[in-house]
Design an enzyme around this catalytic site. Structure first.
Site, PDB file in Angstrom:
ATOM      1  N   GLU A 128       0.830  -1.037  -0.121  1.00  0.00           N
ATOM      2  CA  GLU A 128      -0.012   0.062  -0.046  1.00  0.00           C
ATOM      3  C   GLU A 128       0.981   1.171   0.021  1.00  0.00           C
ATOM      4  OE1 GLU A 128      -3.971  -0.712   2.552  1.00  0.00           O
ATOM      5  OE2 GLU A 128      -2.171  -1.398   3.629  1.00  0.00           O
TER       6      GLU A 128
ATOM      7  N   TYR B 236     -14.591  26.247  -1.081  1.00  0.00           N
ATOM      8  CA  TYR B 236     -14.305  25.045  -1.430  1.00  0.00           C
ATOM      9  C   TYR B 236     -13.271  24.371  -2.266  1.00  0.00           C
ATOM     10  CZ  TYR B 236     -18.062  25.966  -4.929  1.00  0.00           C
ATOM     11  OH  TYR B 236     -18.588  26.554  -6.166  1.00  0.00           O
TER      12      TYR B 236
ATOM     13  N   LYS C 168     -11.767   4.145   1.277  1.00  0.00           N
ATOM     14  CA  LYS C 168     -10.593   3.252   0.549  1.00  0.00           C
ATOM     15  C   LYS C 168     -11.254   2.078   0.056  1.00  0.00           C
ATOM     16  CE  LYS C 168      -6.527   1.449   2.307  1.00  0.00           C
ATOM     17  NZ  LYS C 168      -5.398   1.205   3.513  1.00  0.00           N
TER      18      LYS C 168
END
Length: 126
Positions: free
Chosen positions: A24, A56, A102
C-alpha cells in the site's frame, strides 16, 4: 454564529500511499474524500461575498495535499488531519465532517467500500 448551513464537497479522488502493508505504501491507491462544512452562509449570501464563506476550491486543495502527502497507517488518522486542517484554514467553518473512503482496501472479500467518518468542531482545535 449558527452552523445551520452546510457546504458539501463529495467524491474528491486522489492517490495516496496510506496503509499498514508495504504494498500500500509502495504502490499507492485511490482515496475518495467527502467533506461537509458546517457554517452560517447568511453573511456571504447577503453580500454575495466569497470572502465571508468557505472556499471549497481551497478545501479541495487541502484534501488533495494531505491525501497525496505524508503516508499514515490509518484512514482515521488521515480523516483527522484533513478535519483539523480545514478548520485551521477556513475560519468561518464552525464544524467539519470528513469521510475518507478506501475503495481498494486490502479486504479478502467482495465489498463496496471501506470508509471512516470524523466530525470535528472548532473547539476540538484547542
Amino acid at each position: 454564529m449558527s452552523a445551520r448551513d452546510r457546504i458539501r464537497l463529495a467524491g474528491l479522488s486522489a492517490v495516496g500511499h496510506h496503509g499498514v502493508f508495504d504494498h500500500e505504501r509502495r504502490d499507492g491507491q485511490p482515496f475518495v474524500t467527502d467533506v461537509v462544512l458546517h457554517l452560517d452562509a447568511g453573511p456571504a449570501a447577503a453580500g454575495d461575498d466569497l470572502a465571508r464563506t468557505a472556499n471549497y476550491a481551497e478545501v479541495a486543495d487541502t484534501v488533495v495535499r494531505l491525501v497525496t502527502g505524508e503516508p499514515v497507517d490509518l484512514i482515521e488518522t488521515l480523516a483527522e488531519r484533513i478535519a483539523r486542517a480545514v478548520l485551521a484554514e477556513q475560519p468561518v467553518v464552525e464544524a467539519v465532517e470528513v469521510t475518507v473512503h478506501k475503495p481498494q482496501a486490502p479486504i479478502p472479500h467482495d465489498f463496496a467500500d471501506a470508509a471512516v467518518t470524523v466530525h470535528r468542531t472548532r473547539g476540538d482545535l484547542a
